[in-house]
Design a protein around this motif. Structure first.
Motif, PDB file in Angstrom:
ATOM      1  N   ALA A 176       0.819  -1.202   0.000  1.00  0.00           N
ATOM      2  CA  ALA A 176       0.000   0.000   0.000  1.00  0.00           C
ATOM      3  C   ALA A 176       0.859   1.260   0.000  1.00  0.00           C
ATOM      4  N   LYS A 177       2.128   1.114   0.386  1.00  0.00           N
ATOM      5  CA  LYS A 177       3.030   2.263   0.451  1.00  0.00           C
ATOM      6  C   LYS A 177       3.861   2.427  -0.816  1.00  0.00           C
ATOM      7  N   VAL A 178       4.336   1.318  -1.401  1.00  0.00           N
ATOM      8  CA  VAL A 178       5.253   1.427  -2.547  1.00  0.00           C
ATOM      9  C   VAL A 178       4.713   0.774  -3.810  1.00  0.00           C
ATOM     10  N   GLY A 179       3.593   0.040  -3.721  1.00  0.00           N
ATOM     11  CA  GLY A 179       3.051  -0.614  -4.892  1.00  0.00           C
ATOM     12  C   GLY A 179       3.734  -1.935  -5.187  1.00  0.00           C
ATOM     13  N   ALA A 180       3.265  -2.615  -6.228  1.00  0.00           N
ATOM     14  CA  ALA A 180       3.816  -3.912  -6.602  1.00  0.00           C
ATOM     15  C   ALA A 180       3.530  -4.188  -8.071  1.00  0.00           C
TER      16      ALA A 180
END
Length: 229
Positions: free
Chosen positions: A181-185
């Motif tokens: 949720a903070k850096v994506g994937a």
């Protein structure tokens, strides 16, 4: 790889809160079984074991326990600041490793492939730096059961929604308390991930799943063909 700045910004949170100072993440008590999977697929050995995307270096102790000499590369200076003292490190792009061809007997990538949009290129680099017959161990989130399409809010079941086949980068997550949720994937469907190994010239050898009740982790051991120059 996910922008280095994104991990630079969360490095302290990742080390101190998310991983609780990284005390149990690599051990057998880890709920995802990362230490067990790494031990079973990497096995005992000697010589350099390169960790691609080593982050804060939490897996170095387990690699060392197996007899290997861990060395790590990562694109985030913030994460590497916490890795110092755990293993020798270098700030480097996993798609352009500053390592000679055929020079290391083992390479591992631990829970990082979703941070690397160019993971097929990373696999080609891993194959390049491996000695003939050398082992590459991939331990990553399970592509079939983890991603923006997978709702893991129920501890006893996973709800798979449309999106598995899309193969895109997203910050969508079933929880706002995790890393994604903070850096994506970046998501790769299972066939695409497997084909990337084969296209890199890596021979698939063994597989493992861990986490439950529905697998969270898919692990793969592959090997560079012993006749590859």
């Amino acid at each position: 790889m996910a922008p280095a700045a994104a991990y630079d910004e969360i490095a302290d949170w990742y080390e101190e809160e998310f991983l609780g100072g990284q005390r149990a993440v690599a051990g057998d008590g880890n709920p995802l079984g990362l230490g067990r999977v790494l031990r079973d697929l990497l096995g005992e050995g000697s010589g350099t074991c390169l960790e691609i995307g080593c982050g804060t270096g939490v897996h170095a102790a387990r690699v060392r326990e197996l007899g290997w000499t861990p060395v790590g590369v990562d694109l985030s200076a913030g994460m590497l600041r916490h890795a110092r003292g755990r293993l020798p490190i270098a700030l480097a792009d996993a798609e352009r490793l500053p390592i000679r061809d055929g020079s290391v007997p083992a390479v591992v990538a631990m829970m990082v492939h979703t941070d690397m949009p160019g993971y097929p290129a990373v696999l080609r680099e891993a194959a390049r730096v491996l000695r003939p017959g050398g082992a590459f161990v991939h331990v990553g989130v399970h592509p079939c059961f983890c991603g923006g399409f997978a709702d893991r809010g129920d501890l006893d079941a996973v709800v798979i929604r449309p999106g598995y086949l899309d193969g895109h980068w997203t910050k969508a997550s079933w929880t706002n308390a995790g890393v994604r949720a903070k850096v994506g994937a970046t998501h790769l469907p299972l066939p695409e991930l497997m084909h990337a190994f084969l296209d890199a010239g890596l021979r698939l050898e063994r597989f493992a799943e861990s986490g439950g009740p529905t697998p969270v982790v898919l692990a793969i051991r592959a090997r560079k063909h012993p006749m590859t120059p």
